[in-house]
Design a protein around this motif. Structure first.
Motif, PDB file in Angstrom:
ATOM      1  N   LEU A   1       0.829  -1.209   0.000  1.00  0.00           N
ATOM      2  CA  LEU A   1       0.000   0.000   0.000  1.00  0.00           C
ATOM      3  C   LEU A   1       0.863   1.258   0.000  1.00  0.00           C
ATOM      4  N   HIS A   2       0.354   2.308  -0.646  1.00  0.00           N
ATOM      5  CA  HIS A   2       0.933   3.640  -0.465  1.00  0.00           C
ATOM      6  C   HIS A   2      -0.201   4.633  -0.241  1.00  0.00           C
ATOM      7  N   GLU A   3       0.154   5.881  -0.001  1.00  0.00           N
ATOM      8  CA  GLU A   3      -0.824   6.856   0.482  1.00  0.00           C
ATOM      9  C   GLU A   3      -1.819   7.330  -0.565  1.00  0.00           C
ATOM     10  N   VAL A   4      -1.557   7.093  -1.861  1.00  0.00           N
ATOM     11  CA  VAL A   4      -2.413   7.656  -2.908  1.00  0.00           C
ATOM     12  C   VAL A   4      -3.663   6.814  -3.164  1.00  0.00           C
ATOM     13  N   THR A   5      -3.520   5.502  -3.283  1.00  0.00           N
ATOM     14  CA  THR A   5      -4.666   4.654  -3.629  1.00  0.00           C
ATOM     15  C   THR A   5      -5.284   3.916  -2.438  1.00  0.00           C
TER      16      THR A   5
ATOM     17  N   PRO B   1      -6.319   5.080   0.723  1.00  0.00           N
ATOM     18  CA  PRO B   1      -7.435   5.664   1.480  1.00  0.00           C
ATOM     19  C   PRO B   1      -8.811   5.296   0.912  1.00  0.00           C
ATOM     20  N   GLN B   2      -8.950   5.347  -0.421  1.00  0.00           N
ATOM     21  CA  GLN B   2     -10.224   5.001  -1.058  1.00  0.00           C
ATOM     22  C   GLN B   2     -10.580   3.536  -0.809  1.00  0.00           C
ATOM     23  N   SER B   3      -9.556   2.672  -0.837  1.00  0.00           N
ATOM     24  CA  SER B   3      -9.787   1.235  -0.648  1.00  0.00           C
ATOM     25  C   SER B   3     -10.310   0.934   0.752  1.00  0.00           C
ATOM     26  N   PHE B   4      -9.726   1.569   1.753  1.00  0.00           N
ATOM     27  CA  PHE B   4     -10.182   1.350   3.127  1.00  0.00           C
ATOM     28  C   PHE B   4     -11.590   1.914   3.342  1.00  0.00           C
ATOM     29  N   LYS B   5     -11.903   2.976   2.623  1.00  0.00           N
ATOM     30  CA  LYS B   5     -13.224   3.581   2.742  1.00  0.00           C
ATOM     31  C   LYS B   5     -14.308   2.642   2.202  1.00  0.00           C
ATOM     32  N   LEU B   6     -13.930   1.795   1.238  1.00  0.00           N
ATOM     33  CA  LEU B   6     -14.883   0.854   0.630  1.00  0.00           C
ATOM     34  C   LEU B   6     -15.131  -0.389   1.495  1.00  0.00           C
ATOM     35  N   ILE B   7     -14.306  -0.589   2.521  1.00  0.00           N
ATOM     36  CA  ILE B   7     -14.483  -1.756   3.400  1.00  0.00           C
ATOM     37  C   ILE B   7     -15.605  -1.448   4.388  1.00  0.00           C
ATOM     38  N   SER B   8     -16.785  -1.947   4.086  1.00  0.00           N
ATOM     39  CA  SER B   8     -17.982  -1.581   4.857  1.00  0.00           C
ATOM     40  C   SER B   8     -18.021  -2.198   6.257  1.00  0.00           C
ATOM     41  N   ASN B   9     -17.463  -3.411   6.402  1.00  0.00           N
ATOM     42  CA  ASN B   9     -17.562  -4.081   7.703  1.00  0.00           C
ATOM     43  C   ASN B   9     -16.364  -3.815   8.622  1.00  0.00           C
TER      44      ASN B   9
ATOM     45  N   LYS C   1      -3.424  15.361   3.288  1.00  0.00           N
ATOM     46  CA  LYS C   1      -4.533  14.524   3.753  1.00  0.00           C
ATOM     47  C   LYS C   1      -4.268  13.035   3.570  1.00  0.00           C
ATOM     48  N   GLN C   2      -3.710  12.666   2.417  1.00  0.00           N
ATOM     49  CA  GLN C   2      -3.494  11.241   2.126  1.00  0.00           C
ATOM     50  C   GLN C   2      -2.533  10.604   3.124  1.00  0.00           C
ATOM     51  N   LEU C   3      -1.548  11.367   3.584  1.00  0.00           N
ATOM     52  CA  LEU C   3      -0.621  10.847   4.597  1.00  0.00           C
ATOM     53  C   LEU C   3      -1.321  10.684   5.933  1.00  0.00           C
ATOM     54  N   LYS C   4      -2.238  11.582   6.224  1.00  0.00           N
ATOM     55  CA  LYS C   4      -3.017  11.477   7.464  1.00  0.00           C
ATOM     56  C   LYS C   4      -3.883  10.225   7.438  1.00  0.00           C
ATOM     57  N   TYR C   5      -4.490   9.945   6.270  1.00  0.00           N
ATOM     58  CA  TYR C   5      -5.403   8.808   6.155  1.00  0.00           C
ATOM     59  C   TYR C   5      -4.677   7.472   6.295  1.00  0.00           C
ATOM     60  N   ILE C   6      -3.515   7.345   5.654  1.00  0.00           N
ATOM     61  CA  ILE C   6      -2.811   6.060   5.748  1.00  0.00           C
ATOM     62  C   ILE C   6      -2.310   5.822   7.179  1.00  0.00           C
TER      63      ILE C   6
ATOM     64  N   LYS D   1      -3.841   6.985   9.853  1.00  0.00           N
ATOM     65  CA  LYS D   1      -5.068   6.686  10.598  1.00  0.00           C
ATOM     66  C   LYS D   1      -5.470   5.222  10.410  1.00  0.00           C
ATOM     67  N   ASN D   2      -5.374   4.722   9.172  1.00  0.00           N
ATOM     68  CA  ASN D   2      -5.718   3.324   8.885  1.00  0.00           C
ATOM     69  C   ASN D   2      -4.725   2.360   9.525  1.00  0.00           C
ATOM     70  N   LYS D   3      -3.470   2.770   9.580  1.00  0.00           N
ATOM     71  CA  LYS D   3      -2.449   1.943  10.242  1.00  0.00           C
ATOM     72  C   LYS D   3      -2.769   1.790  11.731  1.00  0.00           C
ATOM     73  N   GLU D   4      -3.170   2.878  12.353  1.00  0.00           N
ATOM     74  CA  GLU D   4      -3.501   2.842  13.776  1.00  0.00           C
ATOM     75  C   GLU D   4      -4.778   2.048  14.050  1.00  0.00           C
ATOM     76  N   LYS D   5      -5.655   2.011  13.066  1.00  0.00           N
ATOM     77  CA  LYS D   5      -6.923   1.285  13.225  1.00  0.00           C
ATOM     78  C   LYS D   5      -6.761  -0.215  12.988  1.00  0.00           C
ATOM     79  N   TYR D   6      -5.936  -0.566  11.974  1.00  0.00           N
ATOM     80  CA  TYR D   6      -5.841  -1.977  11.566  1.00  0.00           C
ATOM     81  C   TYR D   6      -4.502  -2.637  11.921  1.00  0.00           C
ATOM     82  N   PHE D   7      -3.538  -1.870  12.420  1.00  0.00           N
ATOM     83  CA  PHE D   7      -2.263  -2.405  12.901  1.00  0.00           C
ATOM     84  C   PHE D   7      -1.440  -3.152  11.841  1.00  0.00           C
TER      85      PHE D   7
END
Length: 454
Positions: free
Chosen positions: A31-35, A37-45, A77-82, A84-90
């Motif tokens: 993963l990198h910061e550009v693509t 964030p959108q992928s994690f946003k699509l994970i509904s569960n 923003k994209q760096l913030k999102y990746i 944030k996702n790292k902290e959420k999913y480890f």
């Protein structure tokens, strides 16, 4: 068995087949910061299958300027999102403070995250780079990436096999070779095929040089390219594998052999190939450095500030970019440092030359041995790692109508900056052109190389 390496890897990863669609297990996700964030946003569960299978970093948007790197990038923003996702999913994330940060396609191999025979995915077309170590490396879209993250699977059609066999020996750099191959088969020649490169020249190339070859196969239309495992692959992993006997047994089981069947095959004699360069705004504009431009595309010619039936020789440049996932590895930078010492000339007046190591590990290693001081002494700008001027997503950009020789992989309109003019070349050619301030003939190139016994 007439299976190729590609066939065998697919066979080992098939979960189910639906008509022409294959449901495949994925070993690793990059993963990198550009693509991402959108992928994690699509994970509904809010569920990911295996966080240990993920390696991520920030590379596209990041500043390569040490003074701006840790302050400017905090606002992106994209760096913030990746983060944030790292902290959420480890999952594993090499941020800008990490000495292993760098371009995702380089750090994955550099940190032994990948192994031959795997299927890996990343939301980036140049994921093909990793095929150099005998695995299937898929560049996929954000929707497919979200599916892979949440299920550890992808759905794909199986590609046909395309073998490019290179006959003969040449001291040619791998960038020149892949440019020659794309010129021969065109930018659409690999569509719907997995390209497997083979031949004596490929066997002689290092893993780093093979990465350059596989990296640019996407520019020939091939989403997947690879090189069958050999002694170079084994030596690369010898000290990283716990059970080497088991590893060798597996390698022999999956590799292509003399009976492997390819739906398409091209054989090229490379004995007399000379350095190549792009003159236009797509990868169907590749010529050798002594060749005339032959095009009726007046829009492209006007954009590039060129004329039909003229040579690139003596055309002046404004900038030089040495970096990207194509050519920014330790080997590339060491070779060109030696070249600079032997030529013993500074970069041409008023030309700006960026030297951007592919990873912080490479940068720190070169700085430890003071290699970076060679580039600085000869007038080049030494930078931190990142995608940099490969694409205009950070502050390293071309100004309108600036002409640049670049070791990157794409020369599209405004790719390196609004109305910028990009010429793709090998690292050695980039350095030589930046020293002379203009494109040179093959005769001059040979004289330089022979004079310094390079």
């Amino acid at each position: 068995m007439n299976n190729t390496l590609y066939d065998n890897i697919i066979k080992n990863h098939v979960i189910n087949i639906y008509d022409s669609l294959y449901l495949l297990y994925v070993d690793k996700i990059l993963l990198h910061e550009v693509t991402s964030p959108q992928s994690f946003k699509l994970i509904s569960n809010n569920f990911i299958w295996n966080n240990k299978s993920i390696l991520s970093t920030s590379d596209h948007n990041v500043s390569t300027n040490i003074k701006k790197r840790f302050f400017l990038n905090k606002k992106i923003k994209q760096l913030k999102y990746i983060n944030k996702n790292k902290e959420k999913y480890f999952f594993k994330y090499f941020d800008l403070n990490n000495p292993k940060q760098g371009i995702i396609h380089i750090i994955a191999i550099e940190n032994s995250f990948l192994l031959p025979g795997m299927i890996i995915v990343c939301g980036d077309s140049h994921t093909t780079t990793n095929g150099a170590i005998s695995l299937i490396a898929n560049g996929i879209g954000t929707t497919d990436l979200s599916i892979a993250i949440s299920t550890q699977c992808i759905i794909q059609k199986k590609l046909k096999n395309f073998n490019i066999l290179l006959i003969g020996k040449n001291k040619l750099f791998s960038k020149d070779l892949i440019l020659f191959i794309i010129k021969k088969i065109s930018s659409k020649g690999g569509i719907n095929y997995c390209i497997e490169f083979s031949g004596e020249q490929i066997e002689n190339y290092s893993i780093s040089e093979r990465m350059t070859i596989c990296n640019m196969s996407i520019e020939a239309g091939s989403k997947i390219s690879l090189i069958s495992p050999d002694i170079k692959t084994i030596n690369f992993y010898k000290k990283k594998i716990f059970n080497i006997k088991k590893f060798l047994k597996y390698i022999n089981k999956i590799k292509s052999n003399k009976n492997s069947y390819y739906q398409k095959k091209c054989i090229f004699n490379i004995d007399n190939i000379i350095p190549h360069v792009t003159w236009g705004t797509n990868l169907d504009t590749i010529i050798n450095i002594d060749e005339k431009i032959n095009s009726n595309d007046n829009n492209m010619l006007e954009y590039m500030g060129l004329k039909n039936n003229e040579y690139l020789i003596n055309k002046k440049i404004d900038k030089m970019f040495f970096g990207s996932c194509t050519n920014s590895r330790l080997e590339d930078l060491l070779i060109c440092a030696i070249l600079l010492l032997k030529i013993n000339k500074k970069i041409f007046n008023n030309i700006i030359g960026y030297i951007v190591p592919g990873t912080e590990t490479i940068r720190l290693k070169l700085e430890f041995y003071k290699i970076h001081k060679i580039y600085i002494f000869y007038g080049y700008i030494w930078k931190n790692s990142g995608c940099s001027m490969c694409l205009a997503m950070n502050e390293d950009k071309l100004l309108p109508k600036e002409r640049c020789v670049s070791t990157s992989n794409r020369n599209f309109i405004s790719r390196q900056g609004y109305k910028g003019r990009t010429h793709l070349v090998s690292p050695v050619m980039a350095i030589i052109v930046s020293i002379y301030g203009k494109f040179i003939s093959y005769k001059t190139y040979c004289n330089i190389i022979n004079e310094i016994n390079f």
